[in-house]
Design a protein around this motif. Structure first.
Motif, PDB file in Angstrom:
ATOM      1  N   THR A 134      43.168  35.573  45.728  1.00 29.83           N
ATOM      2  CA  THR A 134      41.901  35.834  45.067  1.00 29.83           C
ATOM      3  C   THR A 134      41.675  37.078  44.724  1.00 29.83           C
ATOM      4  O   THR A 134      40.706  37.550  43.769  1.00 29.83           O
ATOM      5  CB  THR A 134      41.067  34.899  45.454  1.00 29.83           C
ATOM      6  N   ALA A 135      41.650  37.907  45.886  1.00 29.70           N
ATOM      7  CA  ALA A 135      41.454  39.407  45.882  1.00 29.70           C
ATOM      8  C   ALA A 135      42.192  40.030  44.524  1.00 29.70           C
ATOM      9  O   ALA A 135      41.649  40.961  43.880  1.00 29.70           O
ATOM     10  CB  ALA A 135      41.807  40.011  46.940  1.00 29.70           C
ATOM     11  N   LEU A 136      43.452  39.669  44.207  1.00 32.90           N
ATOM     12  CA  LEU A 136      44.125  40.233  43.206  1.00 32.90           C
ATOM     13  C   LEU A 136      43.513  39.823  41.890  1.00 32.90           C
ATOM     14  O   LEU A 136      43.493  40.605  40.942  1.00 32.90           O
ATOM     15  CB  LEU A 136      45.508  39.954  43.233  1.00 32.90           C
ATOM     16  N   ILE A 137      43.127  38.649  41.751  1.00 35.78           N
ATOM     17  CA  ILE A 137      42.326  38.142  40.676  1.00 35.78           C
ATOM     18  C   ILE A 137      40.879  39.210  40.650  1.00 35.78           C
ATOM     19  O   ILE A 137      40.700  39.643  39.248  1.00 35.78           O
ATOM     20  CB  ILE A 137      41.775  36.863  40.779  1.00 35.78           C
ATOM     21  N   ALA A 138      40.152  39.582  41.497  1.00 35.43           N
ATOM     22  CA  ALA A 138      39.242  40.766  41.463  1.00 35.43           C
ATOM     23  C   ALA A 138      39.765  41.790  40.826  1.00 35.43           C
ATOM     24  O   ALA A 138      38.855  42.603  40.036  1.00 35.43           O
ATOM     25  CB  ALA A 138      38.521  40.446  42.819  1.00 35.43           C
ATOM     26  N   ALA A 139      40.810  42.396  41.365  1.00 36.83           N
ATOM     27  CA  ALA A 139      41.242  43.612  41.188  1.00 36.83           C
ATOM     28  C   ALA A 139      41.754  43.566  39.458  1.00 36.83           C
ATOM     29  O   ALA A 139      41.504  44.607  38.806  1.00 36.83           O
ATOM     30  CB  ALA A 139      42.638  43.954  42.030  1.00 36.83           C
ATOM     31  N   PHE A 140      42.581  42.713  39.015  1.00 36.28           N
ATOM     32  CA  PHE A 140      42.730  42.636  37.816  1.00 36.28           C
ATOM     33  C   PHE A 140      41.683  42.307  36.972  1.00 36.28           C
ATOM     34  O   PHE A 140      41.527  42.877  35.614  1.00 36.28           O
ATOM     35  CB  PHE A 140      43.683  41.531  37.493  1.00 36.28           C
ATOM     36  N   LEU A 155      49.606  45.297  36.533  1.00 36.08           N
ATOM     37  CA  LEU A 155      50.310  45.555  37.959  1.00 36.08           C
ATOM     38  C   LEU A 155      50.467  47.168  37.825  1.00 36.08           C
ATOM     39  O   LEU A 155      49.933  47.871  38.907  1.00 36.08           O
ATOM     40  CB  LEU A 155      51.320  44.696  38.110  1.00 36.08           C
ATOM     41  N   ALA A 156      50.973  47.589  36.819  1.00 33.75           N
ATOM     42  CA  ALA A 156      51.434  49.171  36.581  1.00 33.75           C
ATOM     43  C   ALA A 156      50.058  49.939  36.639  1.00 33.75           C
ATOM     44  O   ALA A 156      49.809  50.876  37.359  1.00 33.75           O
ATOM     45  CB  ALA A 156      52.127  49.362  35.273  1.00 33.75           C
ATOM     46  N   ARG A 157      48.882  49.312  35.958  1.00 31.13           N
ATOM     47  CA  ARG A 157      47.606  50.032  35.870  1.00 31.13           C
ATOM     48  C   ARG A 157      46.982  50.336  37.317  1.00 31.13           C
ATOM     49  O   ARG A 157      46.564  50.994  37.760  1.00 31.13           O
ATOM     50  CB  ARG A 157      46.851  49.520  34.803  1.00 31.13           C
ATOM     51  N   LEU A 158      47.201  49.147  37.986  1.00 29.23           N
ATOM     52  CA  LEU A 158      46.488  48.926  39.121  1.00 29.23           C
ATOM     53  C   LEU A 158      47.084  50.122  40.259  1.00 29.23           C
ATOM     54  O   LEU A 158      46.370  50.572  40.847  1.00 29.23           O
ATOM     55  CB  LEU A 158      46.654  47.507  39.859  1.00 29.23           C
ATOM     56  N   THR A 169      42.781  36.525  35.041  1.00 29.03           N
ATOM     57  CA  THR A 169      43.139  35.752  36.111  1.00 29.03           C
ATOM     58  C   THR A 169      44.380  35.174  36.066  1.00 29.03           C
ATOM     59  O   THR A 169      45.096  34.899  37.297  1.00 29.03           O
ATOM     60  CB  THR A 169      41.901  34.558  36.168  1.00 29.03           C
ATOM     61  N   ALA A 170      44.812  34.571  34.893  1.00 34.23           N
ATOM     62  CA  ALA A 170      46.242  34.276  34.894  1.00 34.23           C
ATOM     63  C   ALA A 170      47.345  35.099  35.186  1.00 34.23           C
ATOM     64  O   ALA A 170      48.035  34.681  35.964  1.00 34.23           O
ATOM     65  CB  ALA A 170      46.660  33.568  33.544  1.00 34.23           C
ATOM     66  N   ALA A 171      46.998  36.380  34.724  1.00 40.31           N
ATOM     67  CA  ALA A 171      47.989  37.331  35.194  1.00 40.31           C
ATOM     68  C   ALA A 171      48.269  37.675  36.598  1.00 40.31           C
ATOM     69  O   ALA A 171      49.200  37.789  37.207  1.00 40.31           O
ATOM     70  CB  ALA A 171      47.775  38.712  34.495  1.00 40.31           C
ATOM     71  N   ALA A 172      47.049  37.733  37.424  1.00 40.18           N
ATOM     72  CA  ALA A 172      47.189  37.876  38.601  1.00 40.18           C
ATOM     73  C   ALA A 172      47.689  36.729  39.405  1.00 40.18           C
ATOM     74  O   ALA A 172      48.325  36.786  40.474  1.00 40.18           O
ATOM     75  CB  ALA A 172      45.685  37.927  39.443  1.00 40.18           C
ATOM     76  N   LEU A 173      47.631  35.569  39.092  1.00 40.40           N
ATOM     77  CA  LEU A 173      47.839  34.407  39.738  1.00 40.40           C
ATOM     78  C   LEU A 173      49.591  34.170  39.355  1.00 40.40           C
ATOM     79  O   LEU A 173      50.339  33.916  40.347  1.00 40.40           O
ATOM     80  CB  LEU A 173      47.368  32.911  39.225  1.00 40.40           C
ATOM     81  N   LEU A 174      49.833  34.651  38.439  1.00 36.71           N
ATOM     82  CA  LEU A 174      51.425  34.804  37.822  1.00 36.71           C
ATOM     83  C   LEU A 174      52.224  35.882  38.878  1.00 36.71           C
ATOM     84  O   LEU A 174      53.107  35.658  39.277  1.00 36.71           O
ATOM     85  CB  LEU A 174      51.617  35.230  36.363  1.00 36.71           C
ATOM     86  N   VAL A 175      51.433  36.841  39.225  1.00 33.56           N
ATOM     87  CA  VAL A 175      51.922  37.892  39.985  1.00 33.56           C
ATOM     88  C   VAL A 175      52.145  37.310  41.229  1.00 33.56           C
ATOM     89  O   VAL A 175      53.017  37.262  42.035  1.00 33.56           O
ATOM     90  CB  VAL A 175      51.325  39.058  39.796  1.00 33.56           C
ATOM     91  N   THR A 176      51.277  36.556  41.688  1.00 36.59           N
ATOM     92  CA  THR A 176      51.112  36.181  43.272  1.00 36.59           C
ATOM     93  C   THR A 176      52.211  35.142  43.352  1.00 36.59           C
ATOM     94  O   THR A 176      53.195  35.021  44.273  1.00 36.59           O
ATOM     95  CB  THR A 176      49.477  35.369  43.445  1.00 36.59           C
ATOM     96  N   GLY A 177      52.473  34.068  42.285  1.00 36.97           N
ATOM     97  CA  GLY A 177      53.568  33.126  42.393  1.00 36.97           C
ATOM     98  C   GLY A 177      54.725  33.684  42.397  1.00 36.97           C
ATOM     99  O   GLY A 177      55.527  33.199  43.084  1.00 36.97           O
ATOM    100  N   ILE A 178      54.968  34.659  41.484  1.00 35.44           N
ATOM    101  CA  ILE A 178      56.459  35.112  41.358  1.00 35.44           C
ATOM    102  C   ILE A 178      56.835  35.881  42.804  1.00 35.44           C
ATOM    103  O   ILE A 178      57.777  35.831  43.269  1.00 35.44           O
ATOM    104  CB  ILE A 178      56.344  36.145  40.191  1.00 35.44           C
ATOM    105  N   ASP A 224      50.899  37.223  25.900  1.00 33.69           N
ATOM    106  CA  ASP A 224      52.267  37.330  26.238  1.00 33.69           C
ATOM    107  C   ASP A 224      51.743  37.679  27.709  1.00 33.69           C
ATOM    108  O   ASP A 224      51.836  38.914  28.368  1.00 33.69           O
ATOM    109  CB  ASP A 224      52.851  38.561  25.612  1.00 33.69           C
ATOM    110  N   LEU A 225      51.848  36.765  28.569  1.00 34.95           N
ATOM    111  CA  LEU A 225      51.156  36.799  29.967  1.00 34.95           C
ATOM    112  C   LEU A 225      52.315  37.600  30.695  1.00 34.95           C
ATOM    113  O   LEU A 225      51.620  38.396  31.487  1.00 34.95           O
ATOM    114  CB  LEU A 225      50.895  35.325  30.456  1.00 34.95           C
ATOM    115  N   PRO A 226      53.368  37.276  30.850  1.00 34.36           N
ATOM    116  CA  PRO A 226      54.419  38.363  31.662  1.00 34.36           C
ATOM    117  C   PRO A 226      53.982  39.723  31.430  1.00 34.36           C
ATOM    118  O   PRO A 226      54.026  40.449  32.361  1.00 34.36           O
ATOM    119  CB  PRO A 226      55.727  37.569  31.565  1.00 34.36           C
ATOM    120  N   ASN A 227      53.958  40.121  30.027  1.00 33.46           N
ATOM    121  CA  ASN A 227      53.921  41.546  29.774  1.00 33.46           C
ATOM    122  C   ASN A 227      52.685  42.065  30.361  1.00 33.46           C
ATOM    123  O   ASN A 227      52.477  43.231  30.561  1.00 33.46           O
ATOM    124  CB  ASN A 227      54.093  41.498  28.150  1.00 33.46           C
ATOM    125  N   LEU A 228      51.677  41.036  30.007  1.00 36.37           N
ATOM    126  CA  LEU A 228      50.286  41.463  30.435  1.00 36.37           C
ATOM    127  C   LEU A 228      50.153  41.913  31.736  1.00 36.37           C
ATOM    128  O   LEU A 228      49.650  42.986  32.288  1.00 36.37           O
ATOM    129  CB  LEU A 228      49.355  40.393  29.948  1.00 36.37           C
TER     130      LEU A 228
END
Length: 262
Positions: free
Chosen positions: A198-204, A22-25, A215-224, A13-17
Motif C-alpha cells: 500500500t505504501a507503493l500506492i501512496a508513492a505512485f 516506476l522509472a520516475r520514482l 493505484t492499479a499501476a502500483a498493484l500491478l508492479v507489486t503483483g509482478i 496502457d497499464l503496463p506501460n504506465l
C-alpha cells in the motif's frame, strides 16, 4: 505532481504506465511518510527503498506534522492503533490535506474491533485519495458484500479510489473498474505484504494525478514482483528478500511481459 502522457492515460496502457511511474520514482525519490503497524514498519521501509522511494515512519504525535509536511505522500495504516498513533493520525491527515498531498488509508482489521471501525470512519471523512482493503474490511466499512457494483458505489460516494486486493485485485474510482490477476500465493505467507504494498500506492499517487491509474499501476508492479520472486524462493523465509530483489530489478519490459489485466 506530474501526469503521465495523455496517450497512456487515454488508452489506459497499464503496463506501460506502471513502467513509466516506476522509472520516475527511481529518478525523483518520492518521500512517503508511513504511519503503519509495528509488524510492517521494516518491510514497508525496505519496499519503498527497493522501489526508489524514501520512507519515514515516525508516529510520535509531536513530530508527525513536521514529517508529513516534508513528504510527498502519506500512508495511514490502522494495524497497530495504539494511543500515539490515534493521536498522530488526525494531525497527519490534516497536514496532508492542507498541503494537497495524496494520502492512502489501509483499514487493517476494522472488522474485528468496533472502536477501530469507528476511528476508520473518522479517517474516511478526511477524504483519502485511495482506500486499500480486503473483502472482510470492505464488508465492515460498507455493510455490503464486495461486488463490483458495491465497490463502485462506495468509491463514488466517498469520492475516492477503492482497491480490493485478493486473488484478483479490483480497483475502481466509481466509474471505471480495473482487474489485475498478478500475484502469487506466497505473498499471503509473509506478514505485512499488503501493508507494505500500500505504501507503493501512496508513492505512485504522488507521481500521477489519476488515482485510479496510479493505484492499479502500483498493484500491478507489486503483483509482478511477487510472481518473479516466487520462482526464486524456496518458501516464505526466502520469499521476502527475493521480492525486494525482484522489485529492485523490475523494468518496463518485465512489466509488459508479465502484466495480467483482465
Amino acid at each position: 505532481m506530474m501526469s503521465a502522457p495523455a496517450s497512456v492515460m487515454d488508452a489506459l496502457d497499464l503496463p506501460n504506465l506502471a513502467g513509466l511511474l516506476l522509472a520516475r520514482l527511481r529518478s525523483r525519490h518520492i518521500r512517503v511518510h508511513a504511519i503503519t503497524n509495528a509488524a510492517a514498519q521494516t518491510f514497508t521501509a525496505n519496499l519503498l527503498l527497493a522501489s526508489g522511494a524514501v520512507p519515514s515512519l515516525t508516529f510520535a504525535p509531536e513530530e508527525v506534522t513536521g514529517f508529513t509536511s516534508r513528504c510527498d505522500a502519506l500512508l495511514v495504516n490502522l494495524g497497530t492503533l495504539d494511543k500515539d498513533r490515534r493521536l498522530a493520525i488526525p494531525h497527519a491527515i490534516a497536514t496532508a490535506n492542507a498541503q494537497a498531498k495524496p494520502w492512502v488509508l489501509d483499514p487493517v482489521f476494522v472488522e474485528v474491533s468496533p472502536p477501530r471501525l469507528e476511528f476508520c470512519h473518522e479517517c474516511l471523512s478526511g477524504m483519502p485519495r485511495v482506500l486499500r482493503c480486503n473483502e472482510s474490511e470492505f464488508k465492515a466499512l460498507s455493510g455490503t458484500e464486495p461486488t463490483s457494483e458495491a465497490l463502485q458505489a462506495f468509491a463514488k460516494s466517498h469520492a475516492m479510489v477503492v482497491a480490493l486486493t485478493g486473488t484478483i485485485d479490483l480497483i475502481t474510482d466509481g466509474n471505471r473498474l480495473i482487474r489485475i490477476a498478478n500475484g502469487h500465493p506466497l505473498m499471503t505467507c509473509v506478514t505485512a505484504m499488503g501493508c507494505a504494498g500500500t505504501a507503493l500506492i501512496a508513492a505512485f499517487s504522488a507521481l500521477h494525478d489519476n488515482a485510479l491509474e496510479a493505484t492499479a499501476a502500483a498493484l500491478l508492479v507489486t503483483g509482478i514482483a511477487g510472481e518473479i520472486a516466487a520462482h526464486e524462493a524456496k518458501g516464505p523465509g526466502t520469499f521476502q528478500p527475493a521480492f525486494l530483489d525482484a522489485l529492485f530489478s523490475l523494468n518496463s519490459s518485465a512489466i509488459s511481459t508479465h502484466g495480467k489485466i483482465i
